[in-house]
Design a protein around this motif. Structure first.
Motif, PDB file in Angstrom:
ATOM      1  N   TYR A 189       0.835  -1.202   0.000  1.00  0.00           N
ATOM      2  CA  TYR A 189       0.000   0.000   0.000  1.00  0.00           C
ATOM      3  C   TYR A 189       0.874   1.257   0.000  1.00  0.00           C
ATOM      4  O   TYR A 189       0.655   2.193  -0.785  1.00  0.00           O
ATOM      5  CB  TYR A 189      -0.921  -0.018   1.218  1.00  0.00           C
ATOM      6  CG  TYR A 189      -1.701   1.254   1.446  1.00  0.00           C
ATOM      7  CD1 TYR A 189      -2.930   1.461   0.816  1.00  0.00           C
ATOM      8  CD2 TYR A 189      -1.224   2.258   2.290  1.00  0.00           C
ATOM      9  CE1 TYR A 189      -3.657   2.629   1.022  1.00  0.00           C
ATOM     10  CE2 TYR A 189      -1.937   3.421   2.499  1.00  0.00           C
ATOM     11  CZ  TYR A 189      -3.148   3.606   1.866  1.00  0.00           C
ATOM     12  OH  TYR A 189      -3.853   4.773   2.069  1.00  0.00           O
ATOM     13  N   GLU A 190       1.873   1.289   0.872  1.00  0.00           N
ATOM     14  CA  GLU A 190       2.739   2.474   0.964  1.00  0.00           C
ATOM     15  C   GLU A 190       3.571   2.653  -0.297  1.00  0.00           C
ATOM     16  O   GLU A 190       3.809   3.789  -0.739  1.00  0.00           O
ATOM     17  CB  GLU A 190       3.634   2.347   2.197  1.00  0.00           C
ATOM     18  CG  GLU A 190       2.839   2.481   3.510  1.00  0.00           C
ATOM     19  CD  GLU A 190       3.672   2.175   4.737  1.00  0.00           C
ATOM     20  OE1 GLU A 190       4.829   1.693   4.566  1.00  0.00           O
ATOM     21  OE2 GLU A 190       3.174   2.388   5.864  1.00  0.00           O
ATOM     22  N   ALA A 191       4.004   1.543  -0.902  1.00  0.00           N
ATOM     23  CA  ALA A 191       4.751   1.641  -2.161  1.00  0.00           C
ATOM     24  C   ALA A 191       3.874   2.201  -3.273  1.00  0.00           C
ATOM     25  O   ALA A 191       4.335   3.005  -4.103  1.00  0.00           O
ATOM     26  CB  ALA A 191       5.293   0.261  -2.546  1.00  0.00           C
ATOM     27  N   GLN A 192       2.611   1.800  -3.292  1.00  0.00           N
ATOM     28  CA  GLN A 192       1.683   2.332  -4.289  1.00  0.00           C
ATOM     29  C   GLN A 192       1.439   3.824  -4.071  1.00  0.00           C
ATOM     30  O   GLN A 192       1.390   4.600  -5.035  1.00  0.00           O
ATOM     31  CB  GLN A 192       0.358   1.560  -4.222  1.00  0.00           C
ATOM     32  CG  GLN A 192       0.439   0.147  -4.778  1.00  0.00           C
ATOM     33  CD  GLN A 192       0.603   0.124  -6.282  1.00  0.00           C
ATOM     34  OE1 GLN A 192      -0.063   0.860  -7.006  1.00  0.00           O
ATOM     35  NE2 GLN A 192       1.508  -0.707  -6.763  1.00  0.00           N
ATOM     36  N   ARG A 193       1.300   4.224  -2.824  1.00  0.00           N
ATOM     37  CA  ARG A 193       1.134   5.649  -2.523  1.00  0.00           C
ATOM     38  C   ARG A 193       2.367   6.445  -2.986  1.00  0.00           C
ATOM     39  O   ARG A 193       2.239   7.559  -3.498  1.00  0.00           O
ATOM     40  CB  ARG A 193       0.918   5.856  -1.015  1.00  0.00           C
ATOM     41  CG  ARG A 193      -0.415   5.353  -0.489  1.00  0.00           C
ATOM     42  CD  ARG A 193      -1.585   6.194  -0.981  1.00  0.00           C
ATOM     43  NE  ARG A 193      -1.446   7.584  -0.594  1.00  0.00           N
ATOM     44  CZ  ARG A 193      -1.864   8.099   0.561  1.00  0.00           C
ATOM     45  NH1 ARG A 193      -2.441   7.303   1.464  1.00  0.00           N
ATOM     46  NH2 ARG A 193      -1.719   9.379   0.821  1.00  0.00           N
ATOM     47  N   ALA A 194       3.545   5.865  -2.793  1.00  0.00           N
ATOM     48  CA  ALA A 194       4.778   6.540  -3.206  1.00  0.00           C
ATOM     49  C   ALA A 194       4.845   6.715  -4.717  1.00  0.00           C
ATOM     50  O   ALA A 194       5.482   7.651  -5.216  1.00  0.00           O
ATOM     51  CB  ALA A 194       5.987   5.757  -2.708  1.00  0.00           C
ATOM     52  N   ARG A 195       4.183   5.825  -5.460  1.00  0.00           N
ATOM     53  CA  ARG A 195       4.149   5.933  -6.919  1.00  0.00           C
ATOM     54  C   ARG A 195       3.057   6.886  -7.406  1.00  0.00           C
ATOM     55  O   ARG A 195       2.886   7.080  -8.604  1.00  0.00           O
ATOM     56  CB  ARG A 195       3.891   4.555  -7.547  1.00  0.00           C
ATOM     57  CG  ARG A 195       4.997   3.548  -7.360  1.00  0.00           C
ATOM     58  CD  ARG A 195       4.611   2.246  -8.060  1.00  0.00           C
ATOM     59  NE  ARG A 195       5.513   1.161  -7.725  1.00  0.00           N
ATOM     60  CZ  ARG A 195       5.370  -0.088  -8.151  1.00  0.00           C
ATOM     61  NH1 ARG A 195       4.350  -0.401  -8.931  1.00  0.00           N
ATOM     62  NH2 ARG A 195       6.237  -1.016  -7.805  1.00  0.00           N
ATOM     63  N   GLY A 196       2.273   7.418  -6.487  1.00  0.00           N
ATOM     64  CA  GLY A 196       1.198   8.319  -6.863  1.00  0.00           C
ATOM     65  C   GLY A 196      -0.166   7.676  -6.899  1.00  0.00           C
ATOM     66  O   GLY A 196      -1.153   8.317  -7.291  1.00  0.00           O
ATOM     67  N   GLY A 197      -0.273   6.421  -6.492  1.00  0.00           N
ATOM     68  CA  GLY A 197      -1.557   5.740  -6.484  1.00  0.00           C
ATOM     69  C   GLY A 197      -2.366   6.072  -5.242  1.00  0.00           C
ATOM     70  O   GLY A 197      -1.839   6.567  -4.244  1.00  0.00           O
ATOM     71  N   GLU A 198      -3.666   5.792  -5.307  1.00  0.00           N
ATOM     72  CA  GLU A 198      -4.572   6.004  -4.168  1.00  0.00           C
ATOM     73  C   GLU A 198      -5.383   4.741  -3.941  1.00  0.00           C
ATOM     74  O   GLU A 198      -6.618   4.725  -4.071  1.00  0.00           O
ATOM     75  CB  GLU A 198      -5.504   7.189  -4.444  1.00  0.00           C
ATOM     76  CG  GLU A 198      -4.831   8.547  -4.451  1.00  0.00           C
ATOM     77  CD  GLU A 198      -4.338   8.957  -3.058  1.00  0.00           C
ATOM     78  OE1 GLU A 198      -4.903   8.451  -2.061  1.00  0.00           O
ATOM     79  OE2 GLU A 198      -3.391   9.745  -2.969  1.00  0.00           O
ATOM     80  N   PRO A 199      -4.718   3.642  -3.575  1.00  0.00           N
ATOM     81  CA  PRO A 199      -5.450   2.380  -3.441  1.00  0.00           C
ATOM     82  C   PRO A 199      -6.245   2.289  -2.143  1.00  0.00           C
ATOM     83  O   PRO A 199      -5.970   2.996  -1.173  1.00  0.00           O
ATOM     84  CB  PRO A 199      -4.321   1.342  -3.444  1.00  0.00           C
ATOM     85  CG  PRO A 199      -3.169   2.058  -2.818  1.00  0.00           C
ATOM     86  CD  PRO A 199      -3.276   3.493  -3.275  1.00  0.00           C
ATOM     87  N   LEU A 200      -7.229   1.422  -2.162  1.00  0.00           N
ATOM     88  CA  LEU A 200      -7.919   1.008  -0.947  1.00  0.00           C
ATOM     89  C   LEU A 200      -7.414  -0.382  -0.579  1.00  0.00           C
ATOM     90  O   LEU A 200      -7.064  -1.184  -1.454  1.00  0.00           O
ATOM     91  CB  LEU A 200      -9.430   0.955  -1.175  1.00  0.00           C
ATOM     92  CG  LEU A 200     -10.130   2.295  -1.441  1.00  0.00           C
ATOM     93  CD1 LEU A 200     -11.569   2.043  -1.884  1.00  0.00           C
ATOM     94  CD2 LEU A 200     -10.095   3.163  -0.198  1.00  0.00           C
ATOM     95  N   LEU A 201      -7.368  -0.679   0.707  1.00  0.00           N
ATOM     96  CA  LEU A 201      -6.907  -1.991   1.160  1.00  0.00           C
ATOM     97  C   LEU A 201      -8.119  -2.810   1.606  1.00  0.00           C
ATOM     98  O   LEU A 201      -8.928  -2.333   2.409  1.00  0.00           O
ATOM     99  CB  LEU A 201      -5.896  -1.849   2.295  1.00  0.00           C
ATOM    100  CG  LEU A 201      -5.199  -3.141   2.731  1.00  0.00           C
ATOM    101  CD1 LEU A 201      -3.755  -2.865   3.128  1.00  0.00           C
ATOM    102  CD2 LEU A 201      -5.933  -3.823   3.889  1.00  0.00           C
ATOM    103  N   ILE A 202      -8.237  -4.010   1.063  1.00  0.00           N
ATOM    104  CA  ILE A 202      -9.346  -4.903   1.411  1.00  0.00           C
ATOM    105  C   ILE A 202      -8.827  -6.019   2.301  1.00  0.00           C
ATOM    106  O   ILE A 202      -7.904  -6.752   1.919  1.00  0.00           O
ATOM    107  CB  ILE A 202      -9.990  -5.513   0.150  1.00  0.00           C
ATOM    108  CG1 ILE A 202     -10.553  -4.422  -0.755  1.00  0.00           C
ATOM    109  CG2 ILE A 202     -11.086  -6.505   0.537  1.00  0.00           C
ATOM    110  CD1 ILE A 202     -11.122  -4.944  -2.066  1.00  0.00           C
ATOM    111  N   THR A 203      -9.381  -6.122   3.502  1.00  0.00           N
ATOM    112  CA  THR A 203      -9.102  -7.287   4.341  1.00  0.00           C
ATOM    113  C   THR A 203     -10.170  -8.326   4.032  1.00  0.00           C
ATOM    114  O   THR A 203     -11.364  -8.046   4.118  1.00  0.00           O
ATOM    115  CB  THR A 203      -9.119  -6.917   5.836  1.00  0.00           C
ATOM    116  OG1 THR A 203     -10.365  -6.284   6.161  1.00  0.00           O
ATOM    117  CG2 THR A 203      -7.975  -5.984   6.173  1.00  0.00           C
ATOM    118  N   SER A 204      -9.759  -9.521   3.665  1.00  0.00           N
ATOM    119  CA  SER A 204     -10.702 -10.509   3.137  1.00  0.00           C
ATOM    120  C   SER A 204     -10.675 -11.781   3.971  1.00  0.00           C
ATOM    121  O   SER A 204      -9.659 -12.475   4.047  1.00  0.00           O
ATOM    122  CB  SER A 204     -10.356 -10.837   1.682  1.00  0.00           C
ATOM    123  OG  SER A 204     -11.236 -11.798   1.159  1.00  0.00           O
ATOM    124  N   GLY A 205     -11.793 -12.083   4.619  1.00  0.00           N
ATOM    125  CA  GLY A 205     -11.907 -13.312   5.402  1.00  0.00           C
ATOM    126  C   GLY A 205     -13.187 -13.332   6.197  1.00  0.00           C
ATOM    127  O   GLY A 205     -13.515 -12.364   6.885  1.00  0.00           O
TER     128      GLY A 205
END
Length: 334
Positions: A189-205
Motif C-alpha cells: 500500500y505504501e509503495a503504491q502511494r509513493a508511486r502516486g496511487g490512491e489504493p484502498l486496502l481490502i481485508t478478506s476473510g
C-alpha cells in the motif's frame, strides 16, 4: 541438434506465455520442458569432451540425482517431525513426513525388485517409477516457476490491495502468519502511494465456526491499531475459501471502481496458486507473498502443489493411468 531446437522452442513458448499472462500453470510446464531439453543437450555435448572428463561428469550426473533424492527424503522426514511438534498432528501438517516416507518406500521397492528379480515386483516397480517421475517433474515445474513468479514485480499503480485471511488465534487474535500478510499488505500500500496511487486496502476473510468475529474485522483492527488509516480499509467478511476471498473481493472492487487492478497479498508458499485462482475468477491482479517460517514451507508447498494437481485431475490422472499401463506392458514383455 534436436535438443537445442527443443530447448529454444519451449523457452520461446515460456516467454510468450509469461508476457500474455504470468498466472498460467502452462508457463511452469514450458519452463520445465525447456530445462529438460537443456539437460539432454548437455549430456549430448559430453561426447565431445576429452577422455576422462566425460566419464567423471557422467558419474556425477548419475550420482547427484540419487544422492539428492536420498537427501530430500531425509530432510522431509526431519521437517515432518518438526511440523508435528510445532503445529500438531493435523493431516496437512503430516505432508512432508508422508512425502519423505513415500520416497523411502520407492527406494525400498527398487532395492527389493533388483535383489529378488521377481517379475511381478519388477512390473510394479517400473510402473510406480513412471508415475513418480511424472508427478515429480510437475512438482519441480511448480516450485521452480513459483519461485520465479514470486520475484516478478508488479508494474504500475493499482486501485486495490487485497490481503487474504487465515485462521485467528483463540477466535479473535491475528496469528504471526496472518500478521506477516498484513505487514506485507501495508508495505505494498505504501509503495503504491509513493508511486502516486490512491489504493484502498481490502481485508478478506469470513467468520469460521470456531471464531468469534470475521477475520476481516480482526485484520482491519490489527492495521488500525498500528496507525493504518481506517478510511482506506474495506472489509470483505463473507468468504471461507481462497476462491471466495477473490470472488467476493472482486465484487467489492467492481462496485466501487469497475475495471480496477489490484495486488493480492498472501504468504509466499501460497502466491502462485492464488495467482492461478485469481486468473480463474477473473480478478485483474498479481499476487505477492509475505515471509513464512522456514519449517512451515515444505508441507505448505506440497499442499499447494497437491491442490493444483487435483484441480487438473482429469488430465493428470489420465496421464498417470496411461503411464501405468505402458509401464506394465513394457515390463511384462521383457
Amino acid at each position: 541438434m534436436f535438443a537445442h531446437i527443443g530447448a529454444a522452442l519451449f523457452f520461446v513458448l515460456f516467454a510468450v506465455g509469461v508476457l500474455r499472462d504470468r498466472r498460467r500453470f502452462s508457463n511452469a510446464v514450458f519452463l520445465g520442458i525447456a530445462l529438460a531439453f537443456v539437460g539432454i543437450s548437455f549430456i549430448g555435448e559430453l561426447s565431445r569432451a576429452p577422455m576422462g572428463v566425460a566419464e567423471v561428469v557422467m558419474v556425477l550426473v548419475l550420482l547427484l540425482p540419487a544422492l539428492g533424492t536420498l537427501t530430500v527424503a531425509v530432510f522431509l522426514v526431519a521437517n515432518g517431525v518438526k511440523m508435528v511438534r510445532k503445529e500438531g498432528r493435523r493431516p496437512t501438517n503430516l505432508l512432508s513426513l508422508l512425502a519423505g516416507l513415500a520416497i523411502f518406500g520407492v527406494i525400498g521397492l527398487l532395492i527389493a525388485s533388483f535383489s529378488t528379480r521377481s517379475r511381478p515386483l519388477i512390473i510394479v516397480t517400473g510402473t510406480t517409477l513412471l508415475v513418480v517421475c511424472y508427478v515429480s517433474f510437475l512438482f519441480l515445474c511448480f516450485i521452480t516457476y513459483a519461485f520465479l513468479y514470486g520475484r516478478m514485480r508488479v508494474r504500475g499503480t493499482v486501485d486495490f490491495v487485497i490481503v487474504l485471511g487465515s485462521g485467528l488465534i483463540g477466535g479473535t487474535r491475528v496469528p504471526p502468519l496472518l500478521a506477516n500478510r498484513l505487514e506485507r499488505g501495508r508495505a505494498v500500500y505504501e509503495a503504491q502511494r509513493a508511486r502516486g496511487g490512491e489504493p484502498l486496502l481490502i481485508t478478506s476473510g469470513g467468520q469460521g465456526p470456531d471464531e468469534k468475529l470475521p477475520e476481516a474485522e480482526a485484520m482491519a483492527d490489527y492495521l488500525v491499531e498500528r496507525g493504518f488509516p481506517a478510511d482506506r480499509i474495506l472489509r470483505e467478511d463473507r468468504s471461507r475459501t481462497t476462491e471466495e476471498n477473490l470472488a467476493f473481493s472482486r465484487a467489492l472492487m467492481d462496485e466501487r471502481r469497475p475495471g480496477s487492478r489490484c495486488v493480492i497479498v498472501t504468504n509466499n508458499y501460497h502466491a502462485f496458486r492464488a495467482a492461478l485462482m485469481a486468473r480463474r475468477t477473473g480478478v485483474n491482479g498479481q499476487v505477492v507473498g509475505a515471509p513464512t517460517a522456514a519449517y512451515f514451507w515444505p508441507s505448505a508447498t506440497i499442499r499447494e502443489f497437491a491442490a493444483v494437481f487435483l484441480s487438473h485431475k482429469t488430465v493428470n490422472f489420465g496421464v498417470c493411468l496411461m503411464l501405468g499401463a505402458l509401464g506394465a506392458a513394457a515390463w511384462w514383455n521383457v
